[in-house]
Design a protein around this motif. Structure first.
Motif, PDB file in Angstrom:
ATOM      1  N   ARG A 194      38.016  37.014  39.720  1.00 53.59           N
ATOM      2  CA  ARG A 194      39.435  37.311  39.730  1.00 53.59           C
ATOM      3  C   ARG A 194      40.439  37.522  41.572  1.00 53.59           C
ATOM      4  N   GLU A 198      42.771  33.907  42.608  1.00 54.25           N
ATOM      5  CA  GLU A 198      44.151  34.122  42.196  1.00 54.25           C
ATOM      6  C   GLU A 198      44.339  33.923  44.140  1.00 54.25           C
ATOM      7  N   CYS A 201      44.105  30.112  44.494  1.00 52.93           N
ATOM      8  CA  CYS A 201      44.835  29.249  43.657  1.00 52.93           C
ATOM      9  C   CYS A 201      46.579  29.529  43.979  1.00 52.93           C
ATOM     10  N   ARG A 202      46.714  30.726  44.064  1.00 51.13           N
ATOM     11  CA  ARG A 202      47.874  31.235  44.622  1.00 51.13           C
ATOM     12  C   ARG A 202      48.904  31.460  43.123  1.00 51.13           C
TER      13      ARG A 202
END
Length: 493
Positions: A194, A198, A201-202
């Protein structure tokens, strides 16, 4: 009668199969296509107008072939991968899908993310170093080079998860495909990595993770109208097509290997515990909680097709006769088959082909045999790395390249391994149908439809010859790397 629909979106075609719960094939369909190569190092597909359109056409044809009394119990779709499909909130692709390792555009992003996260940390968490195969750098490439596309995206998909979303409306990704989206997935833990995911992937949400044999949803009315598949039909997740094909031919136990003969060679080996090697890909397997190693070359059948073209386009059977007439070892001719760069184990998109030992006495047949032998040496190099994790016990060979007896025999002779050839050669779509049957609860999860029809045994008389040639072949790449890099010119921006 309960029937299953399996569809695979491959590099060169979309194939579908309609089978019963015993694995009996009732109907098949194939639509040939090609990928787009808009710039050097780029490989793309129009996800909606090629993948989705062909899934609809194949589904419609196979549903029209449904026998009286037949009922479609479930369907499953696999596809090439790992790929990147960016879609808006209405599931419209915002740009062409960026394909797997044959698309090498994100070299700068590979370096950037490797420096940011650390080479050793990536290998430990993801199981695989970043390369052109990885999805993370491709996401980063879009963010840096096409910021308006990235900003407009509401979700990201692989080839099969895009189709699953079109069919069901569900935003999912199977664990196997996710494990190839390095460095977004923690392979050791069967979950998203994660913090890194994250970061890359923003604003994009991470898809819900499912196993390849899980039902992800049912066919929506609009998808039913487009495909001919009844509303409410269960849709099973599927996986990357090479793994569906491995599943279809019984590569299920630790030590089982699959060699896929195609435009490129792709290899899968099931392993019994987590293992990472910087020259291979460590992935999640098709079945829940399993692990596998994978490797892939950048050329194979594509090299043979190129040779066929540049030597005058003679019929394939004539060329094979020429190659078969040349003795093993091609009378001192060696080919380094890096004509499109190379993936495993060198991961060098700027590698180039080398023909060594060429003389005026060599002819067309020598070139073809030496090309097959060069591909076989590359396979041996990969299998030796596989053995470090789990010695290969059983090797199953699949793919259209098996119609060349010279190629298949060269691989057995060079590697010293027998190859089992399955009776059913339909491919990944057959594995998809089996996954659909398992997901629908029609058959137990350990059901195996594979039957072996023949075995390709290595010729012991060529063993010493090929052992010696292999050592020379292994020296070719490091000996010529700097020169071919200069010839390749600067890295494409």
């Amino acid at each position: 009668m309960d029937l299953l629909l399996g569809i695979d979106m491959g590099t060169g075609s979309t194939k579908g199969v309609l089978v019963d719960a015993a694995g009996t094939v009732l109907a098949t369909e194939t639509i040939a296509h090609s990928v787009d190569l808009p710039r050097p190092g780029w490989a793309e597909v129009d996800a909606e107008n090629l993948w989705w359109r062909e899934v609809c056409e194949v589904s419609g044809r196979l549903m029209a072939a449904m026998p009286d009394g037949g009922r479609l119990a479930a369907m499953c779709v696999s596809g090439v991968g790992p790929c990147l499909v960016l879609c808006d909130a209405d599931l419209r692709p915002l740009r062409p899908a960026i394909l797997y390792g044959i698309d090498t555009r994100a070299t700068a992003e590979i370096d950037l993310l490797t420096e940011e996260f650390g080479r050793d940390a990536i290998l430990d968490r993801a199981g695989t170093l970043l390369s052109s195969q990885a999805v993370g750098p491709k996401l980063e490439w879009v963010f840096r080079h096409e910021p308006e596309v990235f900003a407009a995206a509401a979700g990201w998909y692989g080839s099969n998860s895009y189709v699953a979303a079109k069919l069901t409306g569900e935003y999912v990704m199977d664990h196997h495909t996710a494990s190839q989206c390095d460095p977004l997935y923690a392979t050791r833990h069967f979950d998203w990595n994660r913090p890194w995911a994250e970061r890359i992937c923003r604003h994009l949400p991470l898809p819900r993770l499912v196993w390849p044999s899980e039902v992800v949803g049912t066919v929506r009315p609009e998808a039913a109208e487009a495909t001919g598949v009844p509303v409410g039909t269960p849709v099973v997740a599927g996986a990357v097509d090479a793994y569906s094909e491995a599943f279809s031919v019984g590569v299920r136990e630790p030590g089982d290997q699959m060699l896929m003969y195609g435009s490129t060679m792709f290899l899968v080996q099931v392993i019994d515990s987590y293992y990472s090697d910087p020259t291979l890909w460590t992935t999640v397997g098709v079945e829940r909680g399993t692990l596998a190693l994978a490797a892939g070359t950048s050329t194979a059948g594509s090299l043979i097709g190129w040779l066929q073209t540049v030597t005058g386009g003679a019929p394939f059977d004539e060329l094979m006769a020429d190659a078969a007439a040349v003795p093993p070892g091609s009378e001192g001719l060696l080919v380094l088959p890096y004509f499109a760069g190379e993936r495993t184990p060198v991961f060098d998109p700027r590698a180039r082909g080398v023909v060594a030992g060429l003389t005026l006495r060599h002819g067309r047949g020598h070139l073809f045999r030496a090309a097959y032998e060069g591909i076989a040496f590359g396979i041996r190099q990969i299998l030796e790395r596989f053995d470090d994790a789990h010695t290969g016990i059983r090797t199953v060979a699949v793919g259209g390249g098996l119609r060349s007896p010279v190629w298949a025999q060269a691989v057995s002779d060079v590697t010293g391994r027998a190859q089992l050839v399955p009776e059913q050669a339909i491919g990944a779509s057959y594995g998809d149908a089996l996954l659909a049957a398992i997901g629908a609860g029609l058959v137990p999860s350990d059901t195996d439809w594979a039957k072996i029809s023949r075995e390709i045994e290595p010729n012991p008389l060529t063993r010493n010859l090929y052992d010696d040639l292999y050592e020379t072949w292994r020296e070719l790449y490091p000996a010529t790397r700097d020169q071919v890099h200069r010839l390749a010119g600067p890295t494409t921006p």
